[in-house]
Design an enzyme around this catalytic site. Structure first.
Site, mmCIF file in Angstrom:
data_model
loop_
_atom_site.group_PDB
_atom_site.id
_atom_site.type_symbol
_atom_site.label_atom_id
_atom_site.label_comp_id
_atom_site.label_asym_id
_atom_site.label_seq_id
_atom_site.Cartn_x
_atom_site.Cartn_y
_atom_site.Cartn_z
ATOM 1 N N ARG A 140 -9.795 0.231 8.833
ATOM 2 C CA ARG A 140 -9.300 -1.066 8.483
ATOM 3 C C ARG A 140 -10.427 -2.344 9.443
ATOM 4 O O ARG A 140 -10.840 -3.421 9.757
ATOM 5 C CB ARG A 140 -8.240 -0.510 10.067
ATOM 6 C CG ARG A 140 -6.679 -1.261 9.304
ATOM 7 C CD ARG A 140 -6.138 -1.446 10.280
ATOM 8 N NE ARG A 140 -4.905 -1.798 9.657
ATOM 9 C CZ ARG A 140 -3.651 -1.389 9.698
ATOM 10 N NH1 ARG A 140 -3.978 -0.423 9.448
ATOM 11 N NH2 ARG A 140 -2.589 -1.132 9.505
ATOM 12 N N ARG A 178 11.287 -5.828 4.858
ATOM 13 C CA ARG A 178 11.280 -4.450 4.446
ATOM 14 C C ARG A 178 12.186 -3.424 5.034
ATOM 15 O O ARG A 178 11.972 -3.509 6.006
ATOM 16 C CB ARG A 178 9.440 -3.967 4.463
ATOM 17 C CG ARG A 178 9.453 -2.165 4.552
ATOM 18 C CD ARG A 178 7.100 -2.484 4.866
ATOM 19 N NE ARG A 178 6.896 -2.381 6.190
ATOM 20 C CZ ARG A 178 5.233 -2.599 5.922
ATOM 21 N NH1 ARG A 178 4.111 -2.265 5.165
ATOM 22 N NH2 ARG A 178 4.677 -2.574 6.870
ATOM 23 N N ARG A 189 -0.792 -9.474 13.017
ATOM 24 C CA ARG A 189 -1.816 -8.174 11.902
ATOM 25 C C ARG A 189 -1.894 -8.959 11.091
ATOM 26 O O ARG A 189 -3.321 -8.568 10.378
ATOM 27 C CB ARG A 189 0.025 -7.083 11.295
ATOM 28 C CG ARG A 189 0.061 -6.021 12.523
ATOM 29 C CD ARG A 189 1.470 -6.449 12.467
ATOM 30 N NE ARG A 189 1.355 -5.317 11.538
ATOM 31 C CZ ARG A 189 3.111 -4.819 10.341
ATOM 32 N NH1 ARG A 189 4.552 -5.633 10.830
ATOM 33 N NH2 ARG A 189 2.898 -4.133 9.350
ATOM 34 N N LYS A 235 0.839 -1.068 0.317
ATOM 35 C CA LYS A 235 0.252 -0.203 0.457
ATOM 36 C C LYS A 235 0.827 1.344 -0.336
ATOM 37 O O LYS A 235 0.617 2.398 -0.442
ATOM 38 C CB LYS A 235 -1.333 -0.196 1.449
ATOM 39 C CG LYS A 235 -1.849 -1.143 1.002
ATOM 40 C CD LYS A 235 -3.133 -0.948 2.642
ATOM 41 C CE LYS A 235 -2.383 -0.163 3.654
ATOM 42 N NZ LYS A 235 -2.288 -1.710 4.229
ATOM 43 N N ARG A 267 10.953 -0.989 10.606
ATOM 44 C CA ARG A 267 9.802 -0.869 12.247
ATOM 45 C C ARG A 267 10.060 -1.268 12.930
ATOM 46 O O ARG A 267 9.937 -2.919 12.885
ATOM 47 C CB ARG A 267 8.022 -1.392 10.572
ATOM 48 C CG ARG A 267 8.208 0.536 10.722
ATOM 49 C CD ARG A 267 6.749 0.631 10.120
ATOM 50 N NE ARG A 267 5.725 -0.321 10.140
ATOM 51 C CZ ARG A 267 4.836 -0.883 9.594
ATOM 52 N NH1 ARG A 267 4.467 0.153 8.698
ATOM 53 N NH2 ARG A 267 3.302 -1.546 10.277
#
Ligand code: ADP
Ligand code: ZN
Length: 219
Positions: free
Chosen positions: A92, A131, A175, A17, A164
């Site tokens: 969400r 990531r 998640r 995203k 992160r």
């Protein structure tokens, strides 16, 4: 007919995203409203709201609806969001979607496009593990799929790349479970309203996904 782009990006954690959002806002000149980024900024500043949000974010749980809805309500009231926006990471949950519809309706507006970036769950874990983002300019990388030219260093500004806090394997699995449980029902919600279209993201490069996203947003 309205020419506004009141856009929602929907997809699991690691679906890409953020990467698609960077391209969309540059092309369509929309404000990029990422609840994840706003919450992380509040955590970094140590505001009362940030301290509250951190309790949930650390484990990959959702921050309570009323907290996030408040953040989005304030942000959408800013002048730059009056002619369109890109929401990334919000809504969400179904209550968040209902509140957003109500907020927009007050201003005679509505969600115009919901872009679902559809990536199989097994690919999400692998993507998130790789990531990284630049500590200076925030540019996103993936050590496997989209590496920087030099290891650990941003191509644009030369600062170090960081991971992160919630991108570790346990939190990621949680998640993804939270996404399937609480967020995936939004696919039905927006399909019924006739505004949702899918871009298949599994095994695809960001540019390939973006070509489809551009088609969706052209209508
Ligand atoms: P990702 O999409 O990669 O999981 P985000 O940056 O969008 O990450 O969100 C990070 C975390 O911030 C989430 O796991 C959640 O705890 C919190 N968060 C972000 N947006 C919302 C939201 N709309 N509702 C509840 N919690 C949120
Ligand atoms: Zn940088």
């Amino acid at each position: 007919m309205s020419t506004q782009h009141n856009v929602i990006l929907l997809g699991g954690p690691g679906a890409g995203k953020g990467t698609q959002a960077e391209r969309i806002v540059a092309d369509l000149r929309l404000p990029h409203i990422s609840t994840g980024e706003m919450l992380r900024a509040a955590v970094a500043k140590g505001t009362r709201m940030g301290l509250e949000a951190q309790k949930y974010m650390g484990s990959g749980a959702l921050v309570p609806d009323e907290v996030v809805i408040g953040v989005v309500r304030e942000r959408l009231a800013e002048p730059d969001a009056a002619d369109g926006f890109l929401l990334d990471g919000f809504p969400r949950t179904i209550p968040q979607a209902e509140q957003l519809d109500a907020m927009l309706a007050e201003a005679g507006r509505a969600v115009t496009h919901v872009v679902l970036i559809d990536v199989p769950a097994d690919e999400l874990v692998q993507r998130i593990a790789g990531r990284r983002s630049c500590a200076g300019c925030g540019k996103l990388y993936n050590v496997t799929f989209d590496p920087p030219k030099a290891d650990g260093v941003c191509d644009v500004c030369g600062r170090e790349l960081v991971q992160r806090a919630d991108d570790n394997e346990d939190t990621v699995r949680n998640r993804i479970a939270v996404y399937e449980d609480q967020t995936a029902p939004l696919i039905g919600y927006y399909t019924e309203r006739g505004v949702l279209e899918s871009a298949l993201g599994g095994g695809k490069l960001p540019d390939e996904v973006y070509a489809r996203v551009q088609q969706i947003l052209a209508d």
